[in-house]
Design an enzyme around this catalytic site. Sequence first.
Site, PDB file in Angstrom:
ATOM      1  N   TRP A  13       0.827  -1.210   0.000  1.00 44.01           N
ATOM      2  CA  TRP A  13       0.000   0.000   0.000  1.00 44.01           C
ATOM      3  C   TRP A  13       0.860   1.258   0.000  1.00 44.01           C
ATOM      4  CZ3 TRP A  13      -3.897   1.686  -2.057  1.00 44.01           C
ATOM      5  CH2 TRP A  13      -4.801   2.612  -1.528  1.00 44.01           C
ATOM      6  N   GLY A 138     -10.458   3.187   3.372  1.00 43.16           N
ATOM      7  CA  GLY A 138     -11.532   2.860   2.438  1.00 43.16           C
ATOM      8  C   GLY A 138     -11.216   1.594   1.666  1.00 43.16           C
ATOM      9  N   SER A 140      -9.767  -0.478  -0.821  1.00 43.60           N
ATOM     10  CA  SER A 140      -8.684  -0.173  -1.767  1.00 43.60           C
ATOM     11  C   SER A 140      -7.597  -1.240  -1.737  1.00 43.60           C
ATOM     12  CB  SER A 140      -8.066   1.193  -1.427  1.00 43.60           C
ATOM     13  OG  SER A 140      -7.803   1.274  -0.022  1.00 43.60           O
ATOM     14  N   LYS A 193     -12.836  -4.156  10.306  1.00 41.74           N
ATOM     15  CA  LYS A 193     -13.206  -4.944   9.115  1.00 41.74           C
ATOM     16  C   LYS A 193     -12.218  -6.076   8.861  1.00 41.74           C
ATOM     17  CE  LYS A 193      -9.932  -3.128   6.266  1.00 41.74           C
ATOM     18  NZ  LYS A 193      -9.082  -3.735   5.239  1.00 41.74           N
ATOM     19  N   ASP A 246     -15.222  -0.777   2.912  1.00 40.45           N
ATOM     20  CA  ASP A 246     -14.007  -1.551   3.173  1.00 40.45           C
ATOM     21  C   ASP A 246     -14.343  -2.947   3.689  1.00 40.45           C
ATOM     22  OD1 ASP A 246     -11.285  -1.852   3.135  1.00 40.45           O
ATOM     23  OD2 ASP A 246     -10.856  -0.443   4.746  1.00 40.45           O
ATOM     24  N   ASN A 258      -6.432 -10.855   4.891  1.00 44.28           N
ATOM     25  CA  ASN A 258      -7.139 -11.319   6.086  1.00 44.28           C
ATOM     26  C   ASN A 258      -8.129 -12.428   5.746  1.00 44.28           C
ATOM     27  OD1 ASN A 258      -6.255  -9.393   8.388  1.00 44.28           O
ATOM     28  ND2 ASN A 258      -6.606  -8.053   6.652  1.00 44.28           N
ATOM     29  N   GLU A 283      -3.344  -7.587   9.254  1.00 46.55           N
ATOM     30  CA  GLU A 283      -3.585  -6.773  10.448  1.00 46.55           C
ATOM     31  C   GLU A 283      -4.668  -7.357  11.352  1.00 46.55           C
ATOM     32  OE1 GLU A 283      -2.133  -4.192  11.736  1.00 46.55           O
ATOM     33  OE2 GLU A 283      -1.372  -2.813  10.215  1.00 46.55           O
TER      34      GLU A 283
END
Length: 335
Positions: A13, A138, A140, A193, A246, A258, A283
């Site tokens: 990212w 968001g 992405s 999320k 997201d 994830n 994460e």
Amino acid sequence: MAEKIAVIGAGSWGTTLADLLAKKGHEVTLWAYEPELVLEMRDTRENSLFLPGIKLNEGLAFTNDLAQAYRGCSMVLCVVPSQLVRRVMTNSLPFLPREAVIVSASKGIEVDTLATVSEIYQEILPPEQYRNLAALSGPSFAREVALEMPTAVTAAASTEAVARRVQEAFTTSYFRVYRNSDVVGVELGGAIKNVIAIAAGISDGLGFGSNTRAALITRGLAEMTRLGVAMGAQPSTFAGLAGMGDLVLTCTGDLSRNRSVGIQIGQGRTLSEILGEMRMVAEGVKTTESAYNLAKKLGVEMPIIEQMYQMLYQSKPAREAVLELMTRNLKAEGV
């Protein structure tokens, strides 16, 4: 207005956003922890470790020297894993220009302190510098943005001026940035999320269908909203890009790290086996622990998070966790 931007963190990212910003005409330096990665990116214009196959803009500079990265910058984008934010930004303080806008794109909750990323910054930064903080979040996937596929995200800041500046710096013909003033809500959406995405992946790995995934997404959104409201967030934020947007992407997309972790757990692999083979950070694994403890601390009911914690950290069988969720006391839907 062209900015001089330091991008801290050369994962998929961070590299993607650094490339986007350089293509837009900003003067961008990408900082990586690994000297060998810096050398590779300079020589080949590619990050083969985290973003293979993407040629990086010729105007993008690379360094593993924090002082060099920050020199003269007007904006900072921090994209390191959430559990490393405190260490990296504390080390950055001597070099950080006082007037620079700081954009956080890290998604998570610190395990040891249960602090959100903006709360970590609040502890580290002087008050006048903390006012220049924004959160970018968001739906992405990095690779899709790197390939210039249309994407929309949210930039949240406590002041309109900072939010507008970030919006203008990042928006391109394929990357649309909306403004928001709810930093807490935008951050929590991006953090929670990831836990729900592991749950959705476990469901997929167990062979459950679309009904199950839809239920997890919807009830996961309810849990995310409950926690957010308890922490002062606006409920409407969770219906937006940083919440539902997201969440849907990460729970359904094949590029979701994830969700991939969850699928493998559902198929019978152990968490330690899976993490041992991963180069990039999922994460949601750490956030499961911090979200579980934060919910307990605040007295917020989060049954999916609770079952996820028991699966990941107490070796609870996945099918048993699903059964417990389905046989809880009946209640009205609500939030």
